[in-house]
Design a protein around this motif. Structure first.
Motif, mmCIF file in Angstrom:
data_model
loop_
_atom_site.group_PDB
_atom_site.id
_atom_site.type_symbol
_atom_site.label_atom_id
_atom_site.label_comp_id
_atom_site.label_asym_id
_atom_site.label_seq_id
_atom_site.Cartn_x
_atom_site.Cartn_y
_atom_site.Cartn_z
ATOM 1 N N ARG A 113 -9.022 -3.803 -12.040
ATOM 2 C CA ARG A 113 -8.571 -3.038 -10.869
ATOM 3 C C ARG A 113 -8.141 -3.957 -9.735
ATOM 4 O O ARG A 113 -7.076 -3.765 -9.129
ATOM 5 C CB ARG A 113 -9.708 -2.137 -10.374
ATOM 6 N N THR A 169 -10.643 8.812 -10.462
ATOM 7 C CA THR A 169 -9.404 8.271 -9.924
ATOM 8 C C THR A 169 -9.706 7.519 -8.639
ATOM 9 O O THR A 169 -10.521 7.966 -7.827
ATOM 10 C CB THR A 169 -8.405 9.410 -9.635
ATOM 11 N N SER A 207 -9.665 6.760 -5.203
ATOM 12 C CA SER A 207 -9.287 7.415 -3.954
ATOM 13 C C SER A 207 -10.503 7.385 -3.043
ATOM 14 O O SER A 207 -11.643 7.549 -3.506
ATOM 15 C CB SER A 207 -8.848 8.856 -4.204
ATOM 16 N N ASN A 260 -5.204 4.580 0.213
ATOM 17 C CA ASN A 260 -5.004 5.444 -0.949
ATOM 18 C C ASN A 260 -3.634 5.228 -1.581
ATOM 19 O O ASN A 260 -3.481 5.305 -2.812
ATOM 20 C CB ASN A 260 -5.195 6.907 -0.558
ATOM 21 N N ALA A 261 -2.633 4.936 -0.763
ATOM 22 C CA ALA A 261 -1.304 4.633 -1.301
ATOM 23 C C ALA A 261 -1.334 3.336 -2.100
ATOM 24 O O ALA A 261 -0.720 3.230 -3.169
ATOM 25 C CB ALA A 261 -0.284 4.535 -0.166
ATOM 26 N N LEU A 320 -3.961 2.072 -3.674
ATOM 27 C CA LEU A 320 -4.729 2.311 -4.895
ATOM 28 C C LEU A 320 -3.889 3.059 -5.934
ATOM 29 O O LEU A 320 -3.936 2.748 -7.126
ATOM 30 C CB LEU A 320 -5.996 3.103 -4.568
ATOM 31 N N ALA A 321 -3.116 4.038 -5.477
ATOM 32 C CA ALA A 321 -2.268 4.794 -6.404
ATOM 33 C C ALA A 321 -1.182 3.897 -6.992
ATOM 34 O O ALA A 321 -0.887 3.964 -8.194
ATOM 35 C CB ALA A 321 -1.639 5.983 -5.676
ATOM 36 N N ALA A 322 -0.606 3.037 -6.159
ATOM 37 C CA ALA A 322 0.442 2.136 -6.648
ATOM 38 C C ALA A 322 -0.133 1.106 -7.609
ATOM 39 O O ALA A 322 0.480 0.786 -8.637
ATOM 40 C CB ALA A 322 1.113 1.441 -5.462
ATOM 41 N N ALA A 349 -2.629 1.437 -9.575
ATOM 42 C CA ALA A 349 -2.991 2.065 -10.854
ATOM 43 C C ALA A 349 -1.804 2.111 -11.817
ATOM 44 O O ALA A 349 -1.993 2.197 -13.033
ATOM 45 C CB ALA A 349 -3.515 3.476 -10.611
ATOM 46 N N SER A 350 -0.585 2.033 -11.286
ATOM 47 C CA SER A 350 0.601 2.090 -12.134
ATOM 48 C C SER A 350 1.065 0.712 -12.584
ATOM 49 O O SER A 350 2.017 0.608 -13.365
ATOM 50 C CB SER A 350 1.746 2.785 -11.381
#
Length: 253
Positions: free
Chosen positions: A128, A165, A167, A186-187, A189-191, A193-194
């Motif tokens: 991560r 997830t 967040s 949060n943005a 972390l979401a990016a 993850a991809s």
């Protein structure tokens, strides 16, 4: 022209092999231990670009969040440049200036050894964090206090979250701060993850009495210093070198 052959019993061969193997393992263990206990001096001077108040739970914390800047001595590849880092622990304290008695620990082994145990495995945490800093492009001085705090919260979420997830709104770990910090974190972390190709290794600067800090390096070296291998990887190198030396001695006998 003749050939000289020396007769050796199976028991003698077995004894010699066992002795050589014991010496080989002992030397490799000592070498690996020396690498894993690599001592460094960390000098932190201030927040890298300000901080923002944050709090949360699991475990509970209430502090200012943000990157720190200073210098690091004793870690190959990091001595020549200013050093930027983030906290690993949520509540442990430290003081400004020279922080002595730190050692470089491999990320996976460090996170697996935490008491109480983390919700996720060391390998998961390292993956991560590696993806987070891959998306961020490495570790550099954040442009604003909001960005700095957001990265710190994203680091903590990556470490202390379970299988949920990533967040900051809930799960095994949650945090509160300004809306701008939470939105940015949060943005990130979401990016992250991809991200499909992890470009960064993650180690930890560990102290028995003070806050522990991240040591992040590019897989190929260069960004924010050089590559700091996991102690396990260093142990494999030590085993290979010891095996080569043993082979040469046996051929020269």
């Amino acid at each position: 022209m003749g050939c000289c052959i020396t007769a050796v019993s199976h028991s003698q061969i077995g004894a010699e092999m066992k002795k050589a193997l014991a010496q080989f393992v002992a030397a490799a263990a000592l070498t690996a231990a020396a690498f894993s206990a690599q001592a460094v001096t960390l000098n932190l001077t201030n927040y890298a670009n300000g901080s923002v108040a944050a709090s949360g739970g699991a475990p509970t914390f209430n502090t200012n969040a943000g990157a720190f800047t200073g210098t690091l001595s004793g870690a190959p590849g990091f001595d020549a440049s200013p050093f930027t880092t983030y906290c690993v622990q949520l509540s442990q304290t430290f003081g400004w200036g020279n922080l002595l008695n730190y050692t470089v620990q491999g990320g996976s082994s460090y996170f697996n050894s935490q008491v109480p145990a983390l919700p996720s495995s060391g390998a998961t945490v390292v993956d991560r964090l590696g993806k987070l800093f891959t998306w961020l492009g490495g570790v550099s001085v954040p442009a604003t206090a909001t960005e700095s705090a957001a990265i710190q919260l994203a680091v903590w979420e990556s470490i202390y979250e379970g299988a949920n997830t990533l967040s900051l709104g809930g799960g095994a770990f949650s945090a509160t701060s300004t809306s701008a910090v939470l939105t940015a974190a949060n943005a990130m972390l979401a990016a992250a993850a991809s991200v499909t190709t992890n470009l960064y290794n993650v180690s930890v600067l560990q102290s028995l009495t003070q806050q522990d800090f991240l040591l992040v390096s590019h897989n190929g070296g260069g960004s924010n210093g050089g590559n700091v291998p996991e102690p396990a990887s260093l142990g494999l190198v030590a085993l290979a070198l010891a095996g080569l030396a043993l082979s040469r001695r046996r051929r020269g006998a």
